[in-house]
Design a protein around this motif. Structure first.
Motif, PDB file in Angstrom:
ATOM      1  N   CYS A  69       0.849  -1.207   0.000  1.00  0.00           N
ATOM      2  CA  CYS A  69       0.000   0.000   0.000  1.00  0.00           C
ATOM      3  C   CYS A  69       0.879   1.249   0.000  1.00  0.00           C
ATOM      4  O   CYS A  69       0.630   2.215  -0.718  1.00  0.00           O
ATOM      5  CB  CYS A  69      -0.891   0.034   1.236  1.00  0.00           C
ATOM      6  SG  CYS A  69      -2.217  -1.189   1.231  1.00  0.00           S
ATOM      7  N   THR A  95     -10.992  -9.329  -2.806  1.00  0.00           N
ATOM      8  CA  THR A  95     -10.346  -8.079  -2.430  1.00  0.00           C
ATOM      9  C   THR A  95      -9.702  -7.453  -3.647  1.00  0.00           C
ATOM     10  O   THR A  95      -9.597  -8.080  -4.703  1.00  0.00           O
ATOM     11  CB  THR A  95      -9.279  -8.322  -1.336  1.00  0.00           C
ATOM     12  OG1 THR A  95      -8.738  -7.071  -0.921  1.00  0.00           O
ATOM     13  CG2 THR A  95      -8.138  -9.186  -1.851  1.00  0.00           C
ATOM     14  N   TYR A  96      -9.311  -6.201  -3.489  1.00  0.00           N
ATOM     15  CA  TYR A  96      -8.574  -5.524  -4.548  1.00  0.00           C
ATOM     16  C   TYR A  96      -7.146  -6.077  -4.524  1.00  0.00           C
ATOM     17  O   TYR A  96      -6.593  -6.314  -3.457  1.00  0.00           O
ATOM     18  CB  TYR A  96      -8.590  -4.027  -4.267  1.00  0.00           C
ATOM     19  CG  TYR A  96      -8.424  -3.161  -5.491  1.00  0.00           C
ATOM     20  CD1 TYR A  96      -9.499  -2.947  -6.356  1.00  0.00           C
ATOM     21  CD2 TYR A  96      -7.204  -2.549  -5.775  1.00  0.00           C
ATOM     22  CE1 TYR A  96      -9.354  -2.129  -7.477  1.00  0.00           C
ATOM     23  CE2 TYR A  96      -7.058  -1.737  -6.894  1.00  0.00           C
ATOM     24  CZ  TYR A  96      -8.129  -1.528  -7.743  1.00  0.00           C
ATOM     25  OH  TYR A  96      -7.973  -0.731  -8.846  1.00  0.00           O
ATOM     26  N   ARG A 125     -13.163  -3.380 -10.081  1.00  0.00           N
ATOM     27  CA  ARG A 125     -13.999  -2.277  -9.607  1.00  0.00           C
ATOM     28  C   ARG A 125     -14.958  -2.755  -8.506  1.00  0.00           C
ATOM     29  O   ARG A 125     -15.162  -2.093  -7.493  1.00  0.00           O
ATOM     30  CB  ARG A 125     -14.803  -1.749 -10.787  1.00  0.00           C
ATOM     31  CG  ARG A 125     -15.438  -0.424 -10.570  1.00  0.00           C
ATOM     32  CD  ARG A 125     -16.181  -0.036 -11.839  1.00  0.00           C
ATOM     33  NE  ARG A 125     -16.302   1.403 -11.961  1.00  0.00           N
ATOM     34  CZ  ARG A 125     -17.198   2.132 -11.292  1.00  0.00           C
ATOM     35  NH1 ARG A 125     -18.029   1.534 -10.491  1.00  0.00           N
ATOM     36  NH2 ARG A 125     -17.244   3.439 -11.448  1.00  0.00           N
ATOM     37  N   LEU A 153     -13.896  -2.856  -4.808  1.00  0.00           N
ATOM     38  CA  LEU A 153     -13.670  -1.632  -4.031  1.00  0.00           C
ATOM     39  C   LEU A 153     -14.830  -1.410  -3.078  1.00  0.00           C
ATOM     40  O   LEU A 153     -15.964  -1.793  -3.357  1.00  0.00           O
ATOM     41  CB  LEU A 153     -13.559  -0.436  -4.973  1.00  0.00           C
ATOM     42  CG  LEU A 153     -12.275  -0.333  -5.786  1.00  0.00           C
ATOM     43  CD1 LEU A 153     -12.390   0.810  -6.795  1.00  0.00           C
ATOM     44  CD2 LEU A 153     -11.076  -0.114  -4.876  1.00  0.00           C
ATOM     45  N   LEU A 166     -15.578   4.302  -2.365  1.00  0.00           N
ATOM     46  CA  LEU A 166     -14.617   4.563  -3.438  1.00  0.00           C
ATOM     47  C   LEU A 166     -15.253   4.321  -4.804  1.00  0.00           C
ATOM     48  O   LEU A 166     -14.911   4.981  -5.783  1.00  0.00           O
ATOM     49  CB  LEU A 166     -13.366   3.709  -3.254  1.00  0.00           C
ATOM     50  CG  LEU A 166     -12.507   4.092  -2.026  1.00  0.00           C
ATOM     51  CD1 LEU A 166     -11.248   3.245  -1.969  1.00  0.00           C
ATOM     52  CD2 LEU A 166     -12.152   5.579  -2.042  1.00  0.00           C
ATOM     53  N   ARG A 167     -16.209   3.376  -4.851  1.00  0.00           N
ATOM     54  CA  ARG A 167     -16.933   3.206  -6.125  1.00  0.00           C
ATOM     55  C   ARG A 167     -17.748   4.455  -6.439  1.00  0.00           C
ATOM     56  O   ARG A 167     -17.785   4.918  -7.572  1.00  0.00           O
ATOM     57  CB  ARG A 167     -17.854   1.988  -6.049  1.00  0.00           C
ATOM     58  CG  ARG A 167     -17.167   0.705  -6.543  1.00  0.00           C
ATOM     59  CD  ARG A 167     -18.190  -0.281  -7.094  1.00  0.00           C
ATOM     60  NE  ARG A 167     -19.259  -0.552  -6.156  1.00  0.00           N
ATOM     61  CZ  ARG A 167     -19.196  -1.499  -5.203  1.00  0.00           C
ATOM     62  NH1 ARG A 167     -18.140  -2.288  -5.141  1.00  0.00           N
ATOM     63  NH2 ARG A 167     -20.176  -1.669  -4.358  1.00  0.00           N
ATOM     64  N   VAL A 171      -7.965   7.033  -7.032  1.00  0.00           N
ATOM     65  CA  VAL A 171      -8.847   6.122  -6.307  1.00  0.00           C
ATOM     66  C   VAL A 171      -8.005   5.055  -5.619  1.00  0.00           C
ATOM     67  O   VAL A 171      -8.237   4.677  -4.465  1.00  0.00           O
ATOM     68  CB  VAL A 171      -9.877   5.480  -7.272  1.00  0.00           C
ATOM     69  CG1 VAL A 171     -10.681   4.404  -6.557  1.00  0.00           C
ATOM     70  CG2 VAL A 171     -10.798   6.563  -7.847  1.00  0.00           C
ATOM     71  N   GLU A 172      -6.985   4.581  -6.307  1.00  0.00           N
ATOM     72  CA  GLU A 172      -6.138   3.554  -5.712  1.00  0.00           C
ATOM     73  C   GLU A 172      -5.330   4.093  -4.526  1.00  0.00           C
ATOM     74  O   GLU A 172      -5.056   3.362  -3.576  1.00  0.00           O
ATOM     75  CB  GLU A 172      -5.191   2.949  -6.760  1.00  0.00           C
ATOM     76  CG  GLU A 172      -5.934   2.050  -7.737  1.00  0.00           C
ATOM     77  CD  GLU A 172      -5.011   1.150  -8.565  1.00  0.00           C
ATOM     78  OE1 GLU A 172      -5.499   0.130  -9.071  1.00  0.00           O
ATOM     79  OE2 GLU A 172      -3.807   1.474  -8.705  1.00  0.00           O
ATOM     80  N   TYR A 228      -7.675   3.985  -1.739  1.00  0.00           N
ATOM     81  CA  TYR A 228      -7.853   2.600  -1.315  1.00  0.00           C
ATOM     82  C   TYR A 228      -6.655   2.154  -0.478  1.00  0.00           C
ATOM     83  O   TYR A 228      -6.809   1.527   0.581  1.00  0.00           O
ATOM     84  CB  TYR A 228      -8.016   1.675  -2.528  1.00  0.00           C
ATOM     85  CG  TYR A 228      -8.126   0.229  -2.110  1.00  0.00           C
ATOM     86  CD1 TYR A 228      -9.303  -0.251  -1.526  1.00  0.00           C
ATOM     87  CD2 TYR A 228      -7.049  -0.648  -2.254  1.00  0.00           C
ATOM     88  CE1 TYR A 228      -9.411  -1.569  -1.096  1.00  0.00           C
ATOM     89  CE2 TYR A 228      -7.143  -1.967  -1.823  1.00  0.00           C
ATOM     90  CZ  TYR A 228      -8.320  -2.423  -1.245  1.00  0.00           C
ATOM     91  OH  TYR A 228      -8.408  -3.712  -0.810  1.00  0.00           O
ATOM     92  N   ASP A 260      -6.738   3.598   3.042  1.00  0.00           N
ATOM     93  CA  ASP A 260      -7.748   2.945   3.881  1.00  0.00           C
ATOM     94  C   ASP A 260      -7.339   1.527   4.234  1.00  0.00           C
ATOM     95  O   ASP A 260      -7.493   1.071   5.369  1.00  0.00           O
ATOM     96  CB  ASP A 260      -9.106   2.910   3.143  1.00  0.00           C
ATOM     97  CG  ASP A 260      -9.679   4.316   2.957  1.00  0.00           C
ATOM     98  OD1 ASP A 260      -9.180   5.241   3.635  1.00  0.00           O
ATOM     99  OD2 ASP A 260     -10.601   4.487   2.138  1.00  0.00           O
ATOM    100  N   GLU A 261      -6.811   0.830   3.224  1.00  0.00           N
ATOM    101  CA  GLU A 261      -6.440  -0.562   3.418  1.00  0.00           C
ATOM    102  C   GLU A 261      -5.281  -0.670   4.427  1.00  0.00           C
ATOM    103  O   GLU A 261      -5.288  -1.522   5.314  1.00  0.00           O
ATOM    104  CB  GLU A 261      -6.056  -1.167   2.057  1.00  0.00           C
ATOM    105  CG  GLU A 261      -5.678  -2.628   2.078  1.00  0.00           C
ATOM    106  CD  GLU A 261      -6.841  -3.574   2.411  1.00  0.00           C
ATOM    107  OE1 GLU A 261      -7.952  -3.082   2.682  1.00  0.00           O
ATOM    108  OE2 GLU A 261      -6.606  -4.796   2.414  1.00  0.00           O
TER     109      GLU A 261
END
Ligand SMILES: Cc1cc2nc3c(=O)[nH]c(=O)nc-3n(C[C@H](O)[C@H](O)[C@H](O)COP(=O)(O)OP(=O)(O)OC[C@H]3O[C@@H](n4cnc5c(N)ncnc54)[C@H](O)[C@@H]3O)c2cc1C
Ligand code: SF4
Ligand code: SF4
Ligand code: SF4
Lengths: 273, 367, 432, 255
Positions: C101, C221-222, C278, C281, C285-286, C310-311, C314, C317-318
């Motif tokens: 991340c 998961t992403y 997508r 997410l 975030l979507r 957006v990533e 993510y 947050d992740e």
């Protein structure tokens, strides 16, 4: 402020280019007069750049004028020598033990300077001249690589013109205009006609030169404790706590830079002490 | 009648030491060794560990439930009284001139768990940094404020030789409080003795209990530690023997083994060498920073034209002869307190005692 | 320059990590030559890995790219663990993911703010952006710094982390280290959001692309290094089957290795990852993606900067989720016993899927190594984008055309140093 | 001060360190004019420059010429990182068979132009200051930039990692855990990172100014490392640095 680590700002009053790489500054010490003894040094700080040990080369009777003669050799001395009148240097000191000018009262005194070694010897010489009556013969023997490398040439001329002093200058390599002697400074010592029983020698210059001066003086019968040398070592604190300048049992900053040959002569024989 | 702190009340000692805003620094097990770090609660102390030491080797192994069961780690009072990195002053430009400001006030400290050799090392650093003409302000301010809480050793490590240096194992002076950790059928306790006014004031505030027959606990333990000490440095005439050996062949030999890494000088509680560097930041403000330096570094003796001790052999010789010989000339005492840290923490396992002996007795090189 | 023949030469492509150049030539209306050249001298990693211990692969391959070393370290570790039959416990997988991340944050923000935004604002660099909106640049730098801090906290340092090893890590972070970085991430979250929204106001050239997309697509998961490879052509494959579907070729025209999926160009990277994942997410975030005009099913290279945004959110947050209550007292690694075999590892580098394959002998030494970095996979797709833009590039004036072409290349943030086997024979410097 | 940043064979990590100076970046940019930095700016002013930072090693004939031009146009030239100061990990090719490697990596090796060696910048042109590290430490990089800006000597010690390791209060991994460590022979600068993470230093800052590599090999051997392991450790990110190379050779010849 009494912190021995903190430099005091002093303004450069004048700057004189001595040789191509050497400059003499006079700093305004009127706010905090620097009462020093001949042979002592200060730590000079160029703001943010670094600090170097530099001998006081001025007249000990003028504590409000701090005079230094500095050769540009490296990372700190080079930018320091580029400063101009009005610029400011940080100053700590004075530090170290002086030339034994008091002990020498009543004796004949020979100062032997090699190259930049003239800078720390100049205050001693000025002291001898100022108190001329307290000393016997006073000799100043100066060696330089070439005539262009000679420090204080005008003053040398003036001193030489006096009748109560003996000033001799030799160079390693002469140029067209040179009429003085050529060769190492120890030669001058050989021919000085000294009375070993009543002579003191004080010398400053490259270590090998001082070694030969001391050897010659000893050969003439001058006792080791009447021969003084001034040493250079890496110095960071000048107050005997950083450890860098240790040389045998001595801290050069605190126990020197001026040493009697009786104390340190043996060290010259061992590399890397 | 001895007075003792039941181990269950150890927190009271930490609290009392930490009162009036002191940072209490004590033995903590971290990364395989006991180090000196701030402690607030008893659980942070290195209880239940024992150290095994040999040249180039240190292991922390489970031991009795002693709080002070591990003797010496790589750190010493020097770590806190003479920090590895310190700002000496800051400066900023002021027209053509500059203005300096002094560093922040240092923390007030209580050092807990020091040994006899540590106290001896503090006495030695005092001579260097307070007693030889000019005082070092950074050291002086820390030193004047510090509380020293020593612990009597109950055993010796294989690398200890304090007895031969006359610095231990008895904790005999220089402390505010002396603790002797006793574990017997009557329980687990710290016998507490005050060595100064400050110590007495602290002891008075602790929930001490009277314990008969513990009066000589400290000397009993010291005797055990002394009996268990196998290493010793032959000090008589050592100064002269070493100074006579400056040209000896031994230095070149040890230089083939020495890493020149400066580890020994960094862990030595009496080594005091430092370097300063002037730095400027992006805004042009300047700072002079002082860091521990070492005679093992080539830059240490740099002068225009090169270092004066360019050879590792010369640098090793400087360390050993300074520590064991010229310290006497400079400060009237040996520079070694016999803690053995330099020996344990040398990655190459070079043993100071053995080297001193070899250097001093090696055949003289014929001119 | 004649009407018939027109050459645009971007002599030295700036603001990509590494060096590259683009050559375009038309005869009349017809595009006759399009070459994206890479000036990266070969460093022969696949050669120098031979005979080294497989456990060294993570430290060594990190040096392929200073921008995404964590990706290299992760793919290497996953591949070697695959060969050795090692599985990591959840806390180590979590730490590996959190470290990754950090790399996404720092690498994406670097690209978005310092390399790509200048294109949209018509300034030469981030300093130029700072002159227009200093606060935003400072905020962005703080976000990037939080990413750096995360990599440094878990990896030891920002570039070429030293804490990664096969089987896990050398040591787990201490509580205080985690607390510090958590604070920074929490503070960075709103700043990152504001930055992305600001970038959403840029003027995006329209370009919809229809190119096969490839990315990891885990079940739940992403992706960072989890799951099978998915494609928009309907394929789902285990990375072990990579060579059945993907092939690299050394093309004389471009002198570079190009990777094809069933003989076709394809795209990996944020656009692909996002398109394929997508639905992985979280809702917020979507919703943000919708707000930013990143509708499902459409690939708009010029909006890749927003996908990265957006990533970044993510990843923040992740990382916060993973580090919350991270068990600092557990073992930092699992034991690893070498055995002979072949191991594959794929992970989602900021710029796309990074595949490592090692053949290892019984002593644990590498017999052969194949490393397929994103840029070698994307090169053909980037050229295809440029081909699509060719009419526009032809009609624009010199500067504008160069600017547009550079921008199109930067959409994919080609990391040229990653091109373990990209190079050019010589530098061709032609007058523009 | 007009600053340029040049790239040769490298991973870009060292120049990325410039961009990683987030806190200082905007302040520095006020004092330093970034005249040429293709990775970060499309403004590419041709020299002369007051100071050039050079990343990467020389691996192609073309780069061997380009560095001459960079030198000509730069008042000061500072190399950054292991590639530029010692040839980097790609200098492993100096020992290997480049032809074979070329064939390993490329299907059509005849298209690939490269020299048989990867060499440090100082092997080609005079260098004013060498900053070590794989990658460089950003604080050290900043220090060098500030030193250039204020015309002073960079305060970059050349002592070994051990000094920093001990000053940081870290516990020596060799002594306390028997883990071999290159720290005693490696130049400080990283802040003794690896031992702080319980692993031995792998030498990414190259040799210190006074390494005793043979003595260190013996320490490694005492802790169970065989010759191959030691050689591999020396032959990694600074394989062509003279002190590491010489010791690796000595061990190889002993075999
Ligand atoms: C008692 C005494 C009196 C002196 N009197 C004079 C005098 O009157 N006139 C005169 O010109 N000179 C004098 N010197 C010599 C003068 O101190 C040196 O020439 C000067 O220190 C050289 O400094 P530099 O930085 O310019 O040179 P360099 O050769 O660049 O460096 C020398 C000094 O810089 C420091 N240094 C070196 N390397 C580093 C590094 N990597 N990082 C940080 N710091 C480093 C060290 O402190 C070293 O001592 C005297 C010296 C002493 C000890
Ligand atoms: S020299 Fe060694 S034994 Fe003596 S005090 Fe220093 S570290 Fe301890
Ligand atoms: S861990 Fe390595 S760097 Fe640290 S002191 Fe030990 S040998 Fe030196
Ligand atoms: S400890 Fe050694 S390998 Fe690790 S970062 Fe520092 S110099 Fe590099």
């Amino acid at each position: 402020m009494n912190d021995p680590w903190v430099p005091v700002p002093m303004t450069i009053r004048s700057r004189r280019q001595e040789t191509s790489d050497t400059v003499t500054f006079e700093l305004d010490a009127s706010a905090a007069p620097v009462r020093f003894r001949p042979g002592q040094f200060t730590m000079l700080w160029r703001y943010g750049l670094g600090e170097v040990a530099i001998s006081v080369s001025g007249d000990p009777r003028e504590p409000e004028r701090l005079v230094h003669t500095i050769r540009a050799v490296g990372a700190v001395t080079r930018p320091i020598t580029q400063l101009r009148p009005g610029d400011v240097l940080g100053v700590r000191g004075p530090f170290g033990r002086p030339w034994p000018v008091d002990e020498a009262e009543g004796s004949d005194v020979v100062l032997v300077a090699g190259g930049l070694g003239m800078a720390p010897l100049r205050p001693a010489w000025l002291h001898l001249l100022a108190n001329r009556e307290r000393y016997g013969r006073v000799l100043l023997l100066v060696g330089a690589r070439t005539p262009a490398d000679l420090l204080f040439p005008d003053q040398l001329g003036a001193w030489r013109a006096r009748f109560d002093t003996e000033v001799q200058v030799t160079v390693d390599r002469a140029d067209a205009g040179w009429r003085g002697p050529i060769g190492v400074v120890t030669r001058l010592l050989e021919r000085a006609g000294l009375d070993p029983a009543r002579t003191r020698v004080m010398t400053c210059g490259p270590e090998v030169m001082m070694k030969f001066v001391a050897r010659e003086a000893l050969r003439q019968g001058i006792p080791a404790d009447r021969i003084a040398v001034s040493m250079e070592r890496n110095m960071q604190c000048a107050i005997g706590v950083c450890g860098h300048c240790q040389w045998g049992a001595d801290f050069v900053c605190r126990d020197g830079p001026v040493f009697g040959w009786d104390r340190v002569g043996a060290r010259f024989a061992v590399a890397g002490v | 009648m001895a007075r003792a702190l039941p181990i269950t009340h150890l927190q009271a000692l930490l609290d009392r030491l930490g009162a009036d805003g002191r940072t209490v620094v004590g033995p903590v097990a971290r990364d395989g060794a006991v180090v000196l770090e701030p402690v607030r609660i008893v659980d942070e102390l290195a209880q239940g560990w024992r150290d095994e030491q040999a040249p180039g080797r240190y292991r922390l192994v489970p031991g009795e439930p002693r709080v002070f069961g591990a003797l010496l780690g790589p750190q010493s009072p020097k770590t806190w009284l003479y920090p590895a990195k310190l700002t000496l002053f800051r400066a900023e430009r002021d027209g053509a001139s500059f203005r300096t400001t002094s560093p922040d006030r240092p923390p007030r400290l209580a050092l807990l768990g020091l040994r006899a050799c540590d106290l001896a090392a503090i006495r030695l650093q005092d001579r260097v940094l307070l007693g030889s003409g000019v005082e070092d302000p950074a050291y002086a301010s820390r030193r004047r404020e510090v509380l020293l809480v020593a612990v009597q050793c109950h055993r010796s490590a294989e690398t200890c030789f304090c007895a031969s240096m006359d610095t231990g194992p008895e904790v005999s002076s220089g402390y505010d409080l002396r603790l002797t950790e006793v574990i017997d059928e009557r329980g687990h306790r710290l016998v507490v003795e005050a060595g100064s006014e400050a110590g007495r004031a602290i002891a008075a505030d602790l929930p001490l209990v009277d314990v008969p027959h513990d009066d000589d606990a400290a000397s009993r333990q010291a005797a055990e530690a002394r009996a268990g000490q196998s290493k010793s440095l032959r000090t008589e005439g050592l100064r002269e023997r070493l100074l006579d050996a400056l040209r000896g062949p031994h230095w070149d030999e040890v230089a083939t083994r020495c890493l020149g890494c400066a580890g020994c000088t960094m862990v030595c509680p009496t080594c005091f060498c430092t370097a300063v560097a002037d730095v400027t930041d992006a805004t042009g403000a300047a700072e002079r920073v002082r860091r521990w330096d070492s005679c093992f570094h080539t830059e240490f003796t740099h002068v225009h034209g090169g270092p004066t001790r360019a050879e590792l052999a010369a640098r090793y010789r400087q360390w050993l002869t300074h520590k064991l010989a010229t310290w006497h000339d400079q400060f009237g005492t040996s520079g070694c307190v016999g803690c053995g840290r330099c020996t344990t923490w040398c990655p190459a396992g070079i043993d100071l005692v053995a080297e001193a002996e070899r250097a001093a007795t090696a055949e003289r090189r014929t001119e | 320059m004649s009407e018939e023949e027109r050459t645009i030469h971007v002599g030295y492509l700036s603001r990509v990590e590494g060096e590259g150049a683009l050559h375009l030539a038309w005869k009349g209306e017809e595009l006759v030559d399009l070459r994206l050249r890479i000036f990266e001298p070969p460093r022969f990693f696949e050669g120098l890995l031979r005979g080294r211990m497989a456990t060294e692969a993570a430290d060594i391959t990190a040096r392929i790219c200073g921008i995404c070393p964590v990706a290299y370290q992760t793919s290497a570790c996953v591949a070697v663990e695959d060969a050795f039959g090692v599985t990591l416990p959840p806390h180590l997988l979590a730490m590996r993911r959190a470290l990754y991340c950090g790399e996404w944050i720092e690498s994406h923000v670097l690209h978005m703010l310092m390399l790509h935004t200048p294109d949209f604002l018509g300034v030469p660099d981030a300093m130029g952006v700072a002159r227009l909106n200093r606060d935003m640049v400072q905020a962005g730098l703080r976000v990037k710094k939080a990413g750096n801090a995360l990599v440094a906290a878990l990896g030891g340092r920002e570039i070429h982390p030293i804490n990664v090893k096969v089987g896990g890590f050398w040591r787990l972070p201490r509580r205080d280290e985690l607390d510090r970085v958590r604070e920074q991430l929490v503070a960075a979250r709103p700043e990152a959001l504001a930055m992305v929204r600001w970038m959403g106001t840029f003027d995006f050239p329209e370009l919809d692309r229809d190119v096969p997309l490839v990315a990891l697509r885990p079940a739940d998961t992403y992706p960072f290094f989890e799951g099978d490879l998915g494609t928009t052509t309907g394929l789902t494959i285990d990375v072990h089957q990579w060579s059945d579907h993907f092939a690299e070729e050394h093309v004389e025209r471009s002198t570079a290795l190009h990777c094809r999926l069933h003989g076709q160009p394809y795209l990996t990277g944020p656009l692909a990852r996002f398109a394929l994942n997508r639905d992985r997410l979280p809702d917020d975030l979507r919703a943000l993606a919708d707000e930013l005009g990143l509708e499902a099913g459409v690939v708009r290279p010029f909006r890749s900067i927003l996908v990265r945004g957006v990533e970044v959110l993510y990843a923040i947050d992740e990382a916060l989720r993973l580090l919350d209550g991270f068990p600092v007292h557990l073992e930092p690694s699992v034991p690893v016993t070498p055995r002979a075999g072949v191991g594959w590892g794929a992970s989602e580098a900021p710029r796309g899927t990074l595949v490592h394959r090692y053949e290892i002998d019984g002593d644990g030494r590498i017999v052969s190594a194949v490393i397929t970095p994103p840029t070698s996979q994307n090169q053909l797709a980037i050229e295809a984008d440029l081909r699509e833009l060719a009419p526009e590039l032809r009609s624009l004036d010199e500067d504008a055309a160069r600017h547009r072409a550079e921008m199109a290349i930067r959409n994919h943030d080609p990391c040229i140093s990653c091109s373990t086997h990209f190079l050019t024979l010589e530098r061709v410097i032609e007058p523009a | 001060m007009r600053l340029a940043v040049h790239k040769f064979a490298s991973c870009d990590g060292c120049q990325l360190s410039v961009l990683d100076c987030e806190d200082e970046l905007l302040t520095i940019v006020e004092a330093v004019e970034i005249a040429y930095f293709p990775e970060a700016s499309s403004r590419m002013d041709d020299g002369p420059w007051d100071c050039s930072l050079v990343e990467g090693s020389i691996t192609t004939a073309h780069d061997a010429e380009r560095i001459q031009e960079v030198r000509r146009k730069s008042k000061r030239l500072v190399t950054i990182g292991a590639c530029a100061t010692a040839g980097g990990i790609q200098a492993l090719r100096n020992l290997g068979d480049v032809e074979a490697w070329r064939a390993v990596v490329y299907a059509r090796p005849e298209y690939v132009a490269t020299l048989a060696t990867s060499t440090a910048i100082a092997d080609h042109v005079p260098v004013d200051f060498e900053l070590r590290g794989c990658p460089v430490d950003k604080h050290q990089l900043l220090e060098v930039l500030l030193a250039m800006l204020h015309d002073r000597r960079p305060a970059i010690p050349r002592e070994s990692v051990c000094a920093d390791c001990r000053r940081a209060g870290q516990v020596c991994v060799t002594v306390a855990k028997g883990v071999p460590c290159l720290g005693p022979a490696t130049q400080a600068g990283c802040g003794a990172l690896c031992p702080g993470y319980h692993r031995g230093c792998y030498g990414c800052f190259g040799p210190s100014d006074h390494p005793n590599a043979p003595a260190l090999s013996r320490v490694w051997q005492a802790h169970g490392a065989d010759r191959d392991t030691i050689v591999a450790a020396l032959r990694t990110f600074n394989t062509a640095a003279p002190a590491f190379d010489a010791e690796a050779k000595r061990l190889e010849e002993d075999r």
